[in-house]
Motif scaffolding. Structure first.
Motif, mmCIF file in Angstrom:
data_model
loop_
_atom_site.group_PDB
_atom_site.id
_atom_site.type_symbol
_atom_site.label_atom_id
_atom_site.label_comp_id
_atom_site.label_asym_id
_atom_site.label_seq_id
_atom_site.Cartn_x
_atom_site.Cartn_y
_atom_site.Cartn_z
ATOM 1 N N LYS A 136 0.773 -1.240 0.000
ATOM 2 C CA LYS A 136 0.000 0.000 0.000
ATOM 3 C C LYS A 136 0.806 1.293 0.000
ATOM 4 C CE LYS A 136 -3.797 -2.367 0.155
ATOM 5 N NZ LYS A 136 -4.619 -2.473 -1.065
ATOM 6 N N ILE A 137 2.038 1.292 0.490
ATOM 7 C CA ILE A 137 2.733 2.567 0.687
ATOM 8 C C ILE A 137 2.908 3.305 -0.632
ATOM 9 C CG2 ILE A 137 4.837 3.678 1.514
ATOM 10 C CD1 ILE A 137 5.213 1.307 3.412
ATOM 11 N N GLY B 128 -3.619 -2.367 7.891
ATOM 12 C CA GLY B 128 -2.454 -2.314 7.015
ATOM 13 C C GLY B 128 -2.618 -1.279 5.923
ATOM 14 N N TYR B 129 -3.828 -1.211 5.369
ATOM 15 C CA TYR B 129 -4.107 -0.168 4.381
ATOM 16 C C TYR B 129 -3.972 1.216 5.006
ATOM 17 C CZ TYR B 129 -6.986 3.217 1.932
ATOM 18 O OH TYR B 129 -7.446 4.375 1.346
ATOM 19 N N VAL B 130 -4.485 1.375 6.235
ATOM 20 C CA VAL B 130 -4.464 2.688 6.886
ATOM 21 C C VAL B 130 -3.036 3.151 7.124
ATOM 22 C CG1 VAL B 130 -5.020 3.929 9.010
ATOM 23 C CG2 VAL B 130 -6.729 2.488 7.934
ATOM 24 N N LEU B 131 -2.193 2.258 7.648
ATOM 25 C CA LEU B 131 -0.806 2.655 7.889
ATOM 26 C C LEU B 131 -0.109 2.954 6.570
ATOM 27 C CD1 LEU B 131 1.436 3.185 9.857
ATOM 28 C CD2 LEU B 131 2.029 0.751 9.791
ATOM 29 N N GLY B 132 -0.373 2.129 5.547
ATOM 30 C CA GLY B 132 0.188 2.420 4.232
ATOM 31 C C GLY B 132 -0.298 3.745 3.695
ATOM 32 N N TYR B 133 -1.584 4.037 3.926
ATOM 33 C CA TYR B 133 -2.151 5.314 3.484
ATOM 34 C C TYR B 133 -1.551 6.472 4.264
ATOM 35 C CZ TYR B 133 -5.708 8.773 2.223
ATOM 36 O OH TYR B 133 -6.341 9.893 1.762
ATOM 37 N N MET B 134 -1.387 6.305 5.579
ATOM 38 C CA MET B 134 -0.814 7.359 6.393
ATOM 39 C C MET B 134 0.614 7.688 5.944
ATOM 40 S SD MET B 134 -0.270 7.458 10.545
ATOM 41 C CE MET B 134 -2.028 7.379 10.867
ATOM 42 N N VAL C 236 2.873 11.083 5.125
ATOM 43 C CA VAL C 236 4.294 11.372 5.360
ATOM 44 C C VAL C 236 5.041 11.605 4.054
ATOM 45 C CG1 VAL C 236 6.449 10.442 6.262
ATOM 46 C CG2 VAL C 236 4.315 10.100 7.531
ATOM 47 N N PHE C 237 4.891 10.691 3.095
ATOM 48 C CA PHE C 237 5.672 10.814 1.860
ATOM 49 C C PHE C 237 5.120 11.879 0.917
ATOM 50 C CE2 PHE C 237 6.967 6.427 3.091
ATOM 51 C CZ PHE C 237 8.315 6.715 3.267
ATOM 52 N N LEU C 238 3.845 12.238 1.046
ATOM 53 C CA LEU C 238 3.322 13.361 0.263
ATOM 54 C C LEU C 238 3.927 14.672 0.736
ATOM 55 C CD1 LEU C 238 1.292 13.884 -2.052
ATOM 56 C CD2 LEU C 238 -0.419 14.390 -0.300
ATOM 57 N N ILE C 239 4.079 14.822 2.059
ATOM 58 C CA ILE C 239 4.763 16.005 2.597
ATOM 59 C C ILE C 239 6.225 15.992 2.181
ATOM 60 C CG2 ILE C 239 5.449 17.161 4.735
ATOM 61 C CD1 ILE C 239 2.930 15.946 6.031
ATOM 62 N N PHE C 240 6.866 14.827 2.296
ATOM 63 C CA PHE C 240 8.268 14.684 1.914
ATOM 64 C C PHE C 240 8.462 15.033 0.441
ATOM 65 C CE2 PHE C 240 12.160 12.362 0.867
ATOM 66 C CZ PHE C 240 12.967 12.642 1.953
ATOM 67 N N TYR C 241 7.501 14.647 -0.394
ATOM 68 C CA TYR C 241 7.578 14.933 -1.829
ATOM 69 C C TYR C 241 7.587 16.435 -2.097
ATOM 70 C CZ TYR C 241 5.623 15.877 -6.461
ATOM 71 O OH TYR C 241 5.382 16.406 -7.703
ATOM 72 N N ALA D 79 13.107 6.983 -0.554
ATOM 73 C CA ALA D 79 12.686 6.819 0.844
ATOM 74 C C ALA D 79 11.607 5.745 0.977
ATOM 75 C CB ALA D 79 12.176 8.151 1.394
ATOM 76 N N ILE D 80 10.686 5.712 0.013
ATOM 77 C CA ILE D 80 9.666 4.669 0.021
ATOM 78 C C ILE D 80 10.308 3.296 -0.165
ATOM 79 C CG2 ILE D 80 7.685 3.734 -1.238
ATOM 80 C CD1 ILE D 80 6.862 6.614 -1.861
ATOM 81 N N ALA D 81 11.296 3.210 -1.056
ATOM 82 C CA ALA D 81 11.981 1.935 -1.286
ATOM 83 C C ALA D 81 12.688 1.449 -0.020
ATOM 84 C CB ALA D 81 12.980 2.085 -2.432
#
Length: 420
Positions: free
Chosen positions: A32-33, A158-164, A169-174, A185-187
């Motif tokens: 999901k991430i 699991g979906y929720v944590l992947g979504y979070m 987190v990674f949308l802000i990082f982007y 970072a996702i990898a």
């Protein structure tokens, strides 16, 4: 065969429930991430480039492999290495391939090369959708009947944590660091998640149905797609699922476009997803796991339908200009995810019950794929309608439709239980 009652346990050889749930939790996160990151980023990028809402709805077709799993799910049940394990034979190599592909995707700029990125995201979705077939079959195999509601909760968690992580987190990082560093970072996160999956020893199935335990695996696999979905319980379920998808996902992607139209930046949307969207979706899943045994499927359906009514009405107020603050936007996204948590839990609890047996991965994939297909059909349609009517009237209409779905849905649910 009564799939609601004719289930027998072969023992507790797989160990305590928390061990199984912990492993499944990691397997669901691993899918999901990256996908939740792109699911959120793509409509934002497209709307920022002035793309119409109808076309944004069509863009979700890059996620269509999730709706096509039924075309090849039987291969996942039939083809595997005995030494590696029936489910792990698919899960392990595909997760490794997805991890190796991410550094290559970091070289593709989403602003400049959407024509390359969209097909690449499609391929990644195909990989993760295939993993999902095996994981869903694994969950159905190793969880005892009393453990399955918590299995559904873990799936959503699991979906929720992947979504979070992906949509937060990674949308802000982007926004701060750009595409390439974000994908790397996702990898790195993905590598940490899949290590326990790679090195675990596959657990044997602990449940079978009486009829299937007396039937050869070859014979079971020959049952046709149409024969399965034409069973009375499955026909009623699919109609119910289509209605639930309509009121749950009908305006979901358009809320992101509406926030972009109101000038909200992607990093702000990421923070709203972290603090409002993800916790509320998790709350919905936990409520489902805790309440299903106490209040039953019918009341759970009413709870999800009423949440949808409230969520759509509040979204209409946001579109009208009320509550136009970060708090109002957060309540809107939180309400959407709370509704999604309850409805998704209900839907996949029914799927797990209807797909128990030697064909668990195939049957689960058939029902899950058709539910996903409903979502892919709904998004372009709602985008086109919203281009004509505007956000306000769309959400008012969805609110009224949600009330009707409660009534029709309770009738269909009674038919599923009676014929299941």
């Amino acid at each position: 065969m009564n799939t609601f009652t004719n289930v027998i346990a072969n023992g507790h050889a797989n160990g305590p429930m928390f061990r199984k749930l912990g492993l499944l939790f990691l397997m669901y996160i691993s899918q999901k991430i990256f996908l939740c990151f792109n699911w959120t980023l793509l409509p934002i990028l497209l709307r920022q480039q002035g793309i119409s809402l109808g076309c944004i709805g069509l863009a979700v077709l890059v996620f269509s492999p999730w709706a096509l799993k039924f075309l090849y799910a039987s291969l996942v049940d039939r083809i595997y290495s005995v030494s590696i394990g029936k489910r792990k034979s698919w899960i392990m190599p595909l997760l490794v391939v997805s991890l190796l592909a991410m550094p290559l995707l970091s070289l593709v700029s989403p602003q400049d090369h959407l024509n390359i990125l969209l097909p690449a995201v499609f391929v990644m979705n195909f990989i993760f959708a295939t993993v999902d077939i095996a994981v869903d079959g694994y969950a159905t195999d190793i969880l005892l009947p009393g453990e399955r509601p918590w299995g559904n909760t873990i799936q959503i968690a699991g979906y929720v944590l992947g979504y979070m992580m992906g949509a937060g987190v990674f949308l802000i990082f982007y926004q701060q660091q750009g595409w390439a560093l974000t994908v790397w970072a996702i990898a790195a996160t993905q590598a940490l998640v899949i290590l326990p999956i790679i090195f675990h020893h596959e657990m044997p199935p602990c449940t079978v149905t009486p009829v299937e335990s007396l039937t050869s695996t070859r014979g079971v696999h020959k049952r046709s797609f149409w024969a399965f979905i034409n069973q009375p319980a499955n026909r009623s379920f699919l109609l119910l699922a289509a209605l639930l998808v309509l009121i749950d996902q009908g305006g979901a992607q358009l809320r992101l476009a509406m926030l972009v139209d109101k000038g909200v930046e992607s990093a702000t949307i990421g923070r709203l997803n972290i603090w409002f969207g993800s916790p509320m979706c998790l709350l919905g899943a936990i409520l489902g796991g805790a309440l299903l045994g106490k209040i039953g499927y019918r009341r759970m359906l009413v709870l999800g339908g009423m949440a949808a009514v409230a969520m759509h009405c509040f979204s209409a107020l946001i579109a009208y200009g009320c509550f136009s603050s970060w708090m109002g936007f957060g309540i809107m996204l939180g309400g959407e995810k709370l509704t999604a948590g309850v409805i998704t839990f209900l839907t996949y609890s029914l799927i797990m019950i209807l797909s128990t047996g030697n064909r668990s991965a195939t049957d689960y994939a058939i029902l899950g794929s058709l539910v996903a297909l409903f979502g892919f059909a709904v998004n372009p349609m709602m985008g086109r309608i919203c281009d004509w009517t505007g956000y306000y009237y769309l959400y008012i209409g969805l609110g009224g439709l949600s009330m009707a779905v409660i009534v029709v849905g309770c009738w269909l649910l009674a038919r599923i239980i009676a014929s299941g």
